[in-house]
Write an enzyme that holds these catalytic residues in place. Structure first.
Site, short mmCIF file in Angstrom:
data_model
loop_
_atom_site.label_atom_id
_atom_site.label_comp_id
_atom_site.label_asym_id
_atom_site.label_seq_id
_atom_site.Cartn_x
_atom_site.Cartn_y
_atom_site.Cartn_z
N GLU A 12 -16.89 24.29 -12.59
CA GLU A 12 -17.44 24.10 -13.93
C GLU A 12 -18.93 23.79 -13.94
O GLU A 12 -19.54 23.78 -15.01
CB GLU A 12 -16.68 22.97 -14.65
CG GLU A 12 -15.23 23.31 -14.93
CD GLU A 12 -14.43 22.14 -15.42
OE1 GLU A 12 -14.40 21.90 -16.65
OE2 GLU A 12 -13.81 21.44 -14.57
N ASP A 195 -8.17 27.45 -22.38
CA ASP A 195 -6.74 27.60 -22.68
C ASP A 195 -6.47 27.10 -24.09
O ASP A 195 -7.38 26.62 -24.77
CB ASP A 195 -5.90 26.83 -21.65
CG ASP A 195 -6.26 25.35 -21.61
OD1 ASP A 195 -5.74 24.59 -22.45
OD2 ASP A 195 -7.07 24.94 -20.75
#
Length: 232
Positions: A12, A195
């Site tokens: 990330e 998600d």
């Protein structure tokens, strides 16, 4: 000015760390901090690890040891708003815990008026400006982010939406915001959706995280560039 950039995992934030020039690695409390220069601004970046306590430790060290003046949290999150799709970007206007009783924060230290940590208005503005070029392919939102240490099921999802009206959920932003609040450090959280915060979220996260994280990195880089220009 010195900007702290925090990401929960290497996937990330590595894309940003690799662009830091004059980079120096310093280890503290089992964490690796990378200090150097990005766009003529001093930066310190760290992979804090997943969960609230890890994020809080990293944030406090950035403030105490590296004396950062601003903090930007980047990474991915699970979408709770039906408007959001994978890859869309959420910029925090406020952040809260969804797994901490409200009285813990309002009736005890730090005795807040409510449970929401407010992001810095200037950093929000700069983040929105920096995100605008990405709006061709992904939608950009400003709103509430909530934090708790679990992947969300469908039943929990409905409750959280009713209780907090959030855009997305993650596992670290609340503690970063909390630590910044008690230290009076301006912050903003920039999260890309990996998600839909449901029964499939863990698998979706594994598939999408590294790719969509690039969106939050690009926004953070844009914020730093704009801060650099403001100093000229």
């Amino acid at each position: 000015m010195r900007i702290g950039i925090i990401g929960p995992s290497e996937k990330e934030i590595a894309g940003f760390i690799n662009k830091i020039t004059e980079r120096e690695q310093i280890e503290h409390a089992m964490l690796k901090f990378y200090s150097g220069i990005y766009e003529k601004i001093e930066v310190v970046s760290v992979v804090c690890g997943v969960c609230k306590v890890n994020a809080s430790i990293a944030t406090q060290i950035l403030i105490d040891k590296f004396e950062v003046t601003h903090i930007v949290m980047i990474g991915v999150a699970g979408a709770l708003s039906s408007q959001l799709e994978v890859g869309d970007i959420v910029i925090s206007n406020e952040v809260a815990y969804h797994d901490v009783a409200s009285g813990i924060l309002t009736e005890y230290h730090p005795r807040m008026e409510d449970v929401y940590f407010k992001a810095d208005s200037k950093l929000i503005e700069l983040s929105m400006e920096a995100a605008r070029p990405l709006s061709v392919t992904n939608k950009i939102y400003t709103g509430r982010i909530i934090t708790g240490e679990t992947f969300i099921t469908h039943k929990e999802r409905e409750y959280l939406v009713q209780q907090f009206d959030p855009l997305c959920v993650d596992m670290e932003s609340g503690s970063v915001a909390h630590t910044c609040y008690v230290n009076n450090i301006p912050f903003v959280v920039i999260r890309s959706m990996s998600d839909n915060a449901d029964e499939n979220s863990s698998e979706q996260f594994k598939i999408n995280a590294e790719t969509v994280a690039q969106n939050s990195i690009k926004v953070a880089e844009g914020v730093i560039r704009k801060l650099s220009l403001s100093l000229v």
